[in-house]
Write an enzyme that holds these catalytic residues in place. Structure first.
Site, mmCIF file in Angstrom:
data_model
loop_
_atom_site.group_PDB
_atom_site.id
_atom_site.type_symbol
_atom_site.label_atom_id
_atom_site.label_comp_id
_atom_site.label_asym_id
_atom_site.label_seq_id
_atom_site.Cartn_x
_atom_site.Cartn_y
_atom_site.Cartn_z
ATOM 1 N N ASP A 1 -1.670 -9.207 -8.281
ATOM 2 C CA ASP A 1 -0.751 -7.152 -8.748
ATOM 3 C C ASP A 1 0.662 -8.273 -8.924
ATOM 4 O O ASP A 1 1.277 -8.742 -7.817
ATOM 5 C CB ASP A 1 -1.157 -6.778 -7.592
ATOM 6 C CG ASP A 1 -0.914 -5.159 -8.425
ATOM 7 O OD1 ASP A 1 0.600 -5.174 -9.154
ATOM 8 O OD2 ASP A 1 -0.493 -4.563 -7.427
ATOM 9 N N HIS B 1 -0.947 -1.787 -2.831
ATOM 10 C CA HIS B 1 -0.760 -0.176 -3.805
ATOM 11 C C HIS B 1 -2.138 0.113 -3.528
ATOM 12 O O HIS B 1 -3.002 -0.779 -3.930
ATOM 13 C CB HIS B 1 -0.047 -0.184 -5.512
ATOM 14 C CG HIS B 1 -0.245 0.597 -5.724
ATOM 15 N ND1 HIS B 1 -0.467 1.067 -6.793
ATOM 16 C CD2 HIS B 1 1.720 1.526 -6.433
ATOM 17 C CE1 HIS B 1 -0.340 2.240 -7.287
ATOM 18 N NE2 HIS B 1 0.870 1.817 -7.350
ATOM 19 N N CYS C 1 2.383 4.950 -2.713
ATOM 20 C CA CYS C 1 1.288 4.591 -3.016
ATOM 21 C C CYS C 1 0.357 3.400 -2.590
ATOM 22 O O CYS C 1 -0.086 3.202 -2.992
ATOM 23 C CB CYS C 1 1.272 4.680 -4.692
ATOM 24 S SG CYS C 1 1.352 5.825 -5.704
ATOM 25 N N LYS D 1 7.850 -1.142 -15.534
ATOM 26 C CA LYS D 1 8.214 -1.444 -14.514
ATOM 27 C C LYS D 1 9.074 -2.865 -15.417
ATOM 28 O O LYS D 1 9.996 -3.100 -15.035
ATOM 29 C CB LYS D 1 7.318 -2.531 -13.974
ATOM 30 C CG LYS D 1 6.502 -1.355 -13.445
ATOM 31 C CD LYS D 1 6.168 -1.107 -11.636
ATOM 32 C CE LYS D 1 4.675 -0.500 -11.476
ATOM 33 N NZ LYS D 1 5.065 0.780 -11.282
ATOM 34 N N GLN E 1 4.967 -5.947 -9.508
ATOM 35 C CA GLN E 1 6.669 -6.010 -9.039
ATOM 36 C C GLN E 1 6.943 -7.348 -8.424
ATOM 37 O O GLN E 1 8.063 -7.467 -8.632
ATOM 38 C CB GLN E 1 6.452 -5.437 -7.496
ATOM 39 C CG GLN E 1 5.964 -4.217 -7.237
ATOM 40 C CD GLN E 1 7.298 -2.990 -7.677
ATOM 41 O OE1 GLN E 1 8.713 -3.238 -8.186
ATOM 42 N NE2 GLN E 1 6.128 -1.735 -8.163
#
Lengths: 420, 151
Positions: A214, A137, A378, A240, A217
């Site tokens: 990261d 991202h 993104c 999220k 997700q």
């Protein structure tokens, strides 16, 4: 509501998962869009909030609203207890060793920026290297570009294959004595790929390279244990994870966080201030300057409680079943190509359609009540890697159903009609 | 409720599938690149100006049906127009897709076939798609060097 434990996952069935009851917990889902029932498949962008979260926000503002860590009055004490209680919940949720390793930030983006600024200031020098991947991202690209430009350091990018999987041996070749950090996604937002992070972290650690994951997700879709993974930093966004917007978490190992300088200066992050000398506060407050997003932290705590009640393993198993169902349908759609076909995938499908631009697909689906994302997500380098300007992405949550997957497939047929 | 048929009129779908004046233009003396960072759409507009008149105009790039059809029909419309006429068309078209045009005004007369883009005004998020080529051609005509962005 649900069976306890991980029975669903162990037996490979999800029969105990009552999605219709789950849906009742999310009031927003019960509405019509353009005269059709809402089918919300943009969960990778932001997910919807259960009543428990909305109620926690409401309760804070109606009954407990006060600043934290300051006053002696009762409301402030209640606010502080709730705020620090949420930190403990999140520590447990991530399997962190210590609650002081949980830093509240605005989201994944700010978490990565914090590390880039603070870790970068202390540990990155001219000629050092930072390794990322092609599937990032933008928020895990740009902060490192800024840092590298500032420090005359070098950014290296590990490649991915045609399925959208990281090519681990190529990544390994990039790890050198000059590598000071590996920063990579646990799960790709544009492709859905789940990276073999445990193996990669071990590989990096054998060379004394710390790893930032990261987790934007991954946190919403699977049980994550930062100690088992042994990552040095882990970042995720509350919105999220079925929590409020404007709140996120940076997990960092104590030793690293202790060695890092503050990110922002202000109230709450100090022990004492004089014009001659300021003593910084202890962890985690050293990194939490100013009044934090108190209500949102408490809301995020409520989201974590809710998810643990449903069970992250049950959520994972249910979503994997839904993904398999959707993948099977998509494989049989003529003229439709999935972008991101990794063996290990989180519950999203990114696709392109012959002769139809993703934006037009998005508009037609919207008219059918179906919310998807159309664009580069993104992640422009991912689009370049697959030589597409954009994709359409349907990303699933545990409140989505097979009926909704069917609606999506019917929507795609409608797209075909419009552009026939 | 906005209607898909209002947006994706036959003429628009046709131009999106078979864009006219697509590709580089030999002898172009002005050009500009337009970019929509939200969706990644990118187009290049090539202009051949003779004195104050658009002698020829082409475009190339990738985009959605709305942006491709809008670019295609813009190139058809602009040929033979003076600089000032082109600037006026920009204003009228912009007015149309942002919902300002009234049905009985003479704007549709000026725009001719381009009036099919009136449906865009019901889809606010698609206005940038419809106007990308127009911003780009205007920039090319004015000789502006910077990348044109919809943001």
């Amino acid at each position: 509501m649900l069976t306890t434990g991980v029975a669903g996952l162990a037996t490979g069935t999800v029969t105990k998962f009552d999605v219709d009851r789950i849906r009742l917990d999310f009031p927003i889902l019960n509405q019509q869009v353009h005269g059709k029932p809402l089918v919300y498949l943009d969960n990778a962008a932001t997910s919807q909030k259960p009543r428990a979260v909305l109620e926690a926000l409401r309760r804070f503002y109606i009954a407990d609203c006060a600043n934290v860590h300051r006053a002696v009055h009762l409301l402030s004490e209640r606010a502080t207890t709730a705020y620090e209680g949420a930190r403990k919940k999140i520590q447990k949720f991530l399997g962190a060793a210590d609650e002081r390793e949980i830093i509240f930030v605005r989201g994944t983006t700010e978490a990565i920026n914090l590390v880039a600024h603070s870790f970068g200031k202390k540990f990155i020098n001219a000629g050092d290297e930072i390794v990322i991947t092609t599937m990032e991202h933008h928020s895990n690209i740009v902060p490192w570009q800024i840092l590298c430009e500032d420090k005359k350091a070098v950014l290296k990018v590990a490649p991915i294959n045609d399925a959208g999987e990281l090519i681990v041996p190529e990544l390994e070749k990039l790890l050198s004595p000059r590598t000071k950090l590996l920063s990579m996604p646990h799960v790709s937002n544009a492709l859905g790929t789940i990276n073999p992070v445990r193996e990669i972290i071990a590989m990096a650690h054998s060379r004394n390279i710390p790893v930032l994951l990261d987790g934007a997700q991954s946190a919403p879709h699977m049980a994550v244990n930062v100690q088992e993974l042994d990552c040095d930093f882990y970042a995720f966004s509350g919105h999220k994870l079925y929590g409020p917007t404007g709140i996120g978490v940076l997990y960092g190992k104590t030793a690293l966080l202790e060695a890092m300088p503050p990110y922002q200066g202000g109230g709450d992050m100090i022990s004492s201030v004089t014009f001659e000398k300021t003593i910084y506060n202890r962890l985690p407050y050293k990194f939490e300057a100013g009044t934090p997003a108190i209500a949102n932290v408490i809301g995020l705590g409520a989201a974590v409680d809710y998810l643990e009640q449903v069970g992250m393993n049950q959520i994972c198993a249910y979503e994997q079943d839904l993904l398999a169902y959707a993948t099977d349908k998509f494989e049989r759609l003529p003229g439709v190509r999935m972008i991101g076909t990794a063996r290990e995938k989180a519950s999203l499908i990114s696709f392109v359609m012959e002769g139809v631009h993703p934006h037009d697909i998005g508009t037609v689906l919207d008219q059918e009540g179906i919310a998807v994302r159309a664009g580069h997500h993104c992640a422009q380098p991912v689009m370049d890697r697959f030589n597409v300007p954009a994709t359409t992405r349907a990303s699933f949550a545990f409140y989505n159903t097979r009926r909704e997957v069917d609606a999506l497939v019917e929507g795609i047929e409608k797209v075909r009609e419009v552009f026939a | 409720m906005p209607d898909l048929r209002e947006l994706y009129q036959e003429l628009i779908v046709d131009h999106s599938k078979r864009p006219r004046n697509f590709g580089k233009l030999d002898g172009a003396n002005q050009q500009a690149v337009g970019y929509n960072p939200l969706c990644g759409d990118k187009i290049t507009v090539y202009l051949k100006m003779k004195d104050d008149v658009v002698e020829d105009v082409h475009f190339e790039g990738s985009g959605c049906a709305i942006s491709t059809a809008s670019a295609s029909m813009m190139t058809e419309k602009f040929k033979g127009k003076t600089r000032q006429e082109a600037e006026e068309l920009f204003e009228v078209f912009h007015h149309l897709v942002t919902g300002g045009a009234e049905k009985d005004s003479d704007t549709s007369g000026k725009l001719g076939k381009l009036a099919v883009f009136a449906g865009v005004s019901e889809f606010p998020v698609r206005v940038k798609c419809a106007t990308l080529a127009w911003h780009t051609v205007r920039s090319a005509m004015r000789g502006e060097q910077a990348l044109v962005s919809t943001e």
